[in-house]
Motif scaffolding. Sequence first.
Motif, PDB file in Angstrom:
ATOM      1  N   PRO A   1      -1.368  72.078  10.165  1.00 31.77           N
ATOM      2  CA  PRO A   1      -2.568  72.898  10.421  1.00 31.77           C
ATOM      3  C   PRO A   1      -2.586  73.382  11.878  1.00 31.77           C
ATOM      4  CG  PRO A   1      -3.130  70.576  10.462  1.00 31.77           C
ATOM      5  CD  PRO A   1      -1.645  70.645  10.215  1.00 31.77           C
ATOM      6  N   ASN A   2      -3.563  74.201  12.217  1.00 30.63           N
ATOM      7  CA  ASN A   2      -3.797  74.556  13.617  1.00 30.63           C
ATOM      8  C   ASN A   2      -4.747  73.505  14.193  1.00 30.63           C
ATOM      9  OD1 ASN A   2      -4.905  75.636  16.047  1.00 30.63           O
ATOM     10  ND2 ASN A   2      -4.294  77.693  15.405  1.00 30.63           N
ATOM     11  N   LEU A   3      -4.229  72.690  15.116  1.00 30.15           N
ATOM     12  CA  LEU A   3      -5.049  71.646  15.754  1.00 30.15           C
ATOM     13  C   LEU A   3      -5.132  71.909  17.254  1.00 30.15           C
ATOM     14  CD1 LEU A   3      -3.762  68.312  14.067  1.00 30.15           C
ATOM     15  CD2 LEU A   3      -5.659  69.783  13.361  1.00 30.15           C
ATOM     16  N   LEU A   4      -5.392  73.138  17.614  1.00 28.78           N
ATOM     17  CA  LEU A   4      -5.367  73.497  19.041  1.00 28.78           C
ATOM     18  C   LEU A   4      -6.211  72.565  19.888  1.00 28.78           C
ATOM     19  CD1 LEU A   4      -4.729  75.421  21.408  1.00 28.78           C
ATOM     20  CD2 LEU A   4      -6.748  76.725  20.743  1.00 28.78           C
ATOM     21  N   TYR A   5      -7.422  72.305  19.452  1.00 29.72           N
ATOM     22  CA  TYR A   5      -8.369  71.608  20.323  1.00 29.72           C
ATOM     23  C   TYR A   5      -9.420  70.922  19.447  1.00 29.72           C
ATOM     24  CZ  TYR A   5     -10.472  70.964  24.887  1.00 29.72           C
ATOM     25  OH  TYR A   5     -10.923  70.407  26.048  1.00 29.72           O
ATOM     26  N   GLY A   6      -9.877  69.759  19.881  1.00 30.97           N
ATOM     27  CA  GLY A   6     -10.818  68.986  19.072  1.00 30.97           C
ATOM     28  C   GLY A   6     -12.233  69.533  19.143  1.00 30.97           C
TER      29      GLY A   6
ATOM     30  N   VAL B   1      -1.035  69.344  -3.614  1.00 35.02           N
ATOM     31  CA  VAL B   1       0.278  68.718  -3.396  1.00 35.02           C
ATOM     32  C   VAL B   1       0.370  67.416  -4.197  1.00 35.02           C
ATOM     33  CG1 VAL B   1       1.664  67.499  -1.657  1.00 35.02           C
ATOM     34  CG2 VAL B   1       0.731  69.773  -1.139  1.00 35.02           C
ATOM     35  N   LYS B   2      -0.703  66.626  -4.151  1.00 36.37           N
ATOM     36  CA  LYS B   2      -0.698  65.341  -4.866  1.00 36.37           C
ATOM     37  C   LYS B   2      -0.684  65.537  -6.376  1.00 36.37           C
ATOM     38  CE  LYS B   2      -2.510  61.650  -3.005  1.00 36.37           C
ATOM     39  NZ  LYS B   2      -3.238  60.637  -2.284  1.00 36.37           N
ATOM     40  N   GLU B   3      -1.348  66.581  -6.827  1.00 36.92           N
ATOM     41  CA  GLU B   3      -1.405  66.849  -8.271  1.00 36.92           C
ATOM     42  C   GLU B   3      -0.015  66.978  -8.896  1.00 36.92           C
ATOM     43  OE1 GLU B   3      -5.537  69.189  -8.476  1.00 36.92           O
ATOM     44  OE2 GLU B   3      -3.803  70.289  -9.293  1.00 36.92           O
ATOM     45  N   VAL B   4       0.943  67.521  -8.097  1.00 38.86           N
ATOM     46  CA  VAL B   4       2.297  67.693  -8.654  1.00 38.86           C
ATOM     47  C   VAL B   4       3.235  66.576  -8.191  1.00 38.86           C
ATOM     48  CG1 VAL B   4       2.144  70.180  -9.024  1.00 38.86           C
ATOM     49  CG2 VAL B   4       2.929  69.330  -6.802  1.00 38.86           C
ATOM     50  N   GLY B   5       2.667  65.500  -7.626  1.00 37.23           N
ATOM     51  CA  GLY B   5       3.477  64.339  -7.281  1.00 37.23           C
ATOM     52  C   GLY B   5       4.108  64.395  -5.906  1.00 37.23           C
ATOM     53  N   GLY B   6       3.683  65.364  -5.069  1.00 34.86           N
ATOM     54  CA  GLY B   6       4.180  65.409  -3.684  1.00 34.86           C
ATOM     55  C   GLY B   6       3.532  64.323  -2.835  1.00 34.86           C
ATOM     56  N   ILE B   7       4.207  63.962  -1.750  1.00 34.85           N
ATOM     57  CA  ILE B   7       3.679  62.920  -0.857  1.00 34.85           C
ATOM     58  C   ILE B   7       3.337  63.594   0.473  1.00 34.85           C
ATOM     59  CG2 ILE B   7       4.191  60.693   0.252  1.00 34.85           C
ATOM     60  CD1 ILE B   7       6.488  60.513  -1.979  1.00 34.85           C
ATOM     61  N   PRO B   8       2.032  63.921   0.665  1.00 25.92           N
ATOM     62  CA  PRO B   8       1.678  64.695   1.863  1.00 25.92           C
ATOM     63  C   PRO B   8       1.562  63.839   3.117  1.00 25.92           C
ATOM     64  CG  PRO B   8      -0.260  64.323   0.502  1.00 25.92           C
ATOM     65  CD  PRO B   8       0.882  63.667  -0.208  1.00 25.92           C
ATOM     66  N   PHE B   9       1.915  64.407   4.239  1.00 26.06           N
ATOM     67  CA  PHE B   9       1.559  63.872   5.549  1.00 26.06           C
ATOM     68  C   PHE B   9       1.278  65.059   6.457  1.00 26.06           C
ATOM     69  CE2 PHE B   9       5.720  64.032   7.983  1.00 26.06           C
ATOM     70  CZ  PHE B   9       6.517  64.533   6.957  1.00 26.06           C
ATOM     71  N   LEU B  10       0.591  64.810   7.558  1.00 24.61           N
ATOM     72  CA  LEU B  10       0.085  65.928   8.365  1.00 24.61           C
ATOM     73  C   LEU B  10       0.438  65.682   9.826  1.00 24.61           C
ATOM     74  CD1 LEU B  10      -3.511  67.303   7.975  1.00 24.61           C
ATOM     75  CD2 LEU B  10      -2.703  66.645  10.236  1.00 24.61           C
ATOM     76  N   GLY B  11       0.847  66.716  10.527  1.00 25.21           N
ATOM     77  CA  GLY B  11       1.179  66.528  11.938  1.00 25.21           C
ATOM     78  C   GLY B  11       1.028  67.792  12.746  1.00 25.21           C
ATOM     79  N   ASP B  12       0.968  67.601  14.071  1.00 25.69           N
ATOM     80  CA  ASP B  12       0.898  68.722  15.014  1.00 25.69           C
ATOM     81  C   ASP B  12       1.036  68.146  16.419  1.00 25.69           C
ATOM     82  OD1 ASP B  12       0.658  71.279  15.976  1.00 25.69           O
ATOM     83  OD2 ASP B  12      -1.483  71.490  15.613  1.00 25.69           O
ATOM     84  N   SER B  13       1.170  69.060  17.378  1.00 22.22           N
ATOM     85  CA  SER B  13       1.187  68.666  18.782  1.00 22.22           C
ATOM     86  C   SER B  13       0.139  69.511  19.498  1.00 22.22           C
ATOM     87  CB  SER B  13       2.585  68.939  19.354  1.00 22.22           C
ATOM     88  OG  SER B  13       2.561  68.832  20.743  1.00 22.22           O
ATOM     89  N   PRO B  14      -1.119  69.034  19.530  1.00 24.10           N
ATOM     90  CA  PRO B  14      -2.192  69.831  20.129  1.00 24.10           C
ATOM     91  C   PRO B  14      -1.976  70.033  21.632  1.00 24.10           C
ATOM     92  CG  PRO B  14      -3.066  68.035  18.805  1.00 24.10           C
ATOM     93  CD  PRO B  14      -1.598  67.775  18.974  1.00 24.10           C
ATOM     94  N   GLY B  15      -2.766  70.967  22.199  1.00 29.16           N
ATOM     95  CA  GLY B  15      -2.607  71.313  23.604  1.00 29.16           C
ATOM     96  C   GLY B  15      -2.861  70.155  24.544  1.00 29.16           C
ATOM     97  N   LEU B  16      -4.012  69.522  24.432  1.00 27.68           N
ATOM     98  CA  LEU B  16      -4.388  68.511  25.419  1.00 27.68           C
ATOM     99  C   LEU B  16      -4.487  67.100  24.846  1.00 27.68           C
ATOM    100  CD1 LEU B  16      -7.255  70.111  27.536  1.00 27.68           C
ATOM    101  CD2 LEU B  16      -4.968  69.509  28.300  1.00 27.68           C
ATOM    102  N   GLU B  17      -5.095  66.998  23.671  1.00 33.36           N
ATOM    103  CA  GLU B  17      -5.379  65.669  23.133  1.00 33.36           C
ATOM    104  C   GLU B  17      -4.348  65.291  22.071  1.00 33.36           C
ATOM    105  OE1 GLU B  17      -9.131  67.449  21.897  1.00 33.36           O
ATOM    106  OE2 GLU B  17     -10.141  65.786  22.879  1.00 33.36           O
TER     107      GLU B  17
ATOM    108  N   ALA C   1      -3.071  64.356  18.204  1.00 31.17           N
ATOM    109  CA  ALA C   1      -3.415  64.892  16.883  1.00 31.17           C
ATOM    110  C   ALA C   1      -4.508  64.033  16.257  1.00 31.17           C
ATOM    111  CB  ALA C   1      -2.175  64.931  15.995  1.00 31.17           C
ATOM    112  N   LYS C   2      -4.435  62.728  16.499  1.00 30.62           N
ATOM    113  CA  LYS C   2      -5.437  61.820  15.920  1.00 30.62           C
ATOM    114  C   LYS C   2      -6.831  62.182  16.444  1.00 30.62           C
ATOM    115  CE  LYS C   2      -6.501  56.886  15.619  1.00 30.62           C
ATOM    116  NZ  LYS C   2      -7.586  56.742  16.591  1.00 30.62           N
ATOM    117  N   ARG C   3      -6.931  62.381  17.742  1.00 33.55           N
ATOM    118  CA  ARG C   3      -8.225  62.685  18.363  1.00 33.55           C
ATOM    119  C   ARG C   3      -8.763  64.043  17.877  1.00 33.55           C
ATOM    120  NH1 ARG C   3     -12.433  61.166  19.398  1.00 33.55           N
ATOM    121  NH2 ARG C   3     -13.623  61.621  21.254  1.00 33.55           N
ATOM    122  N   VAL C   4      -7.861  65.042  17.832  1.00 34.37           N
ATOM    123  CA  VAL C   4      -8.313  66.376  17.408  1.00 34.37           C
ATOM    124  C   VAL C   4      -8.775  66.343  15.948  1.00 34.37           C
ATOM    125  CG1 VAL C   4      -7.603  68.780  16.999  1.00 34.37           C
ATOM    126  CG2 VAL C   4      -6.857  67.607  19.068  1.00 34.37           C
TER     127      VAL C   4
END
Length: 382
Positions: A46-51, A72-88, A90-93
């Motif tokens: 996703p776009n996680l520019l800023y919290g 994604v889960k409906e068809v048996g995919g295993i989702p995970f999510l990531g990004d490298s936000p500007g300042l904070e 990804a967890k915080r944003v």
Amino acid sequence: MATPVSIVKCQNYDENEVLKAIQQSVDLIGGIHAFVKRGDRVLLKPNLLYGKSPEKAVTTHPAVVKGVIQIVKEVGGIPFLGDSPGLESAKRVTEKAGIKTVADSLGCPIIEFNRPVLPPGRQGKVFKNIEIDQAIFEADVIINLPKWKTHGQMLLTLGIKNLFGCVPGTRKALWHIKAGEDHKLFAQMLVDIYCLIQPSLTILDGIVGMEGNGPNSGQPIPLGLILASSDPLCLDQIVCDLIGIPWKSLLTNRVAFEQGLGKGGVVAVGKSIEEVKIKNFNLPSFQRIDWNLPGFIRKPLKNAFDSKPVVNKEICKECNQCIKFCPPEAIKANKKGLIFDYGKCIRCFCCQEICPEGAIIIQPGWATKLIGGKLKIESGMV
Ligand code: SF4
Ligand code: SF4
């Protein structure tokens, strides 16, 4: 064969409505089965520019992230999510943007992009040693989830620009310095990253977008749309059509076309462009002229024509984030406030992007103001 880009209406962030719109947008381009197989590890970007809270329209809305995790889960995919936000982190944003709650509730882990690696067996056309996060190469499928926003340097941030977040942390500043003042070179780097990453699917959150002083401090604007495509280059072209600007107004499009990408063409499916055209979308006052002139002539003209960052002292809270973040260290503070060294400034507009108060605006050069701000956008010369 032309690449389809689906256009689906969705007027608000009611979770059921959003899920329906996402399903429909993906069905129109072949269905989720065409992109995700049972057991695939599916990375959502996703776009996680800023919290900021979802209403500010800075980040991809949690309802969109939730809908994509569900399909994604409906068809048996295993989702995970990531990004490298500007300042904070990804967890915080994601906490501030309401995404962590939905990800946690659906068992979708959130990871930080902090493991830079050279893409195995792949190289950019011009930038040969761009380090991308290792998570990209550990995923079987990448789903790109940009937010429809204006952008000070690149005019808009959409499908291709969103992938810059796959470059981990401080390395982003390094690449700004490497591209220097040349915005077309920066666009080339974004196109190289897009070619290296090759996301399988891009779903654009255009339900509420951002116009004006984006990507962090512009005005949220209801657009009522979800777009999806297998190719973010094609998706970005359809957004240009929707707001009525030439494709080449986006430097990433122009660079991609020049290197022969996008030759297969693009076709809108679902709603037609005419049906959902956005009138009077407010683009940033971004102006830059590609001077094909020798440096000694170009330099004095630069300040007259090129846009530059300026601070609104009444809004500035003197947090110094912009000073820390400026790649070439072109900002200093004294008792009177911020001082910009416009000789050093590479017009990357990271300061405007990162300012938590929206205190930095982009001001066109005085000569550009005289000849009319929208001139180059209209002629496709941005
Ligand atoms: S980041 Fe914004 S608020 Fe902070 S010092 Fe810079 S202009 Fe002022
Ligand atoms: S002053 Fe702002 S626009 Fe200029 S180089 Fe620094 S961060 Fe980029």
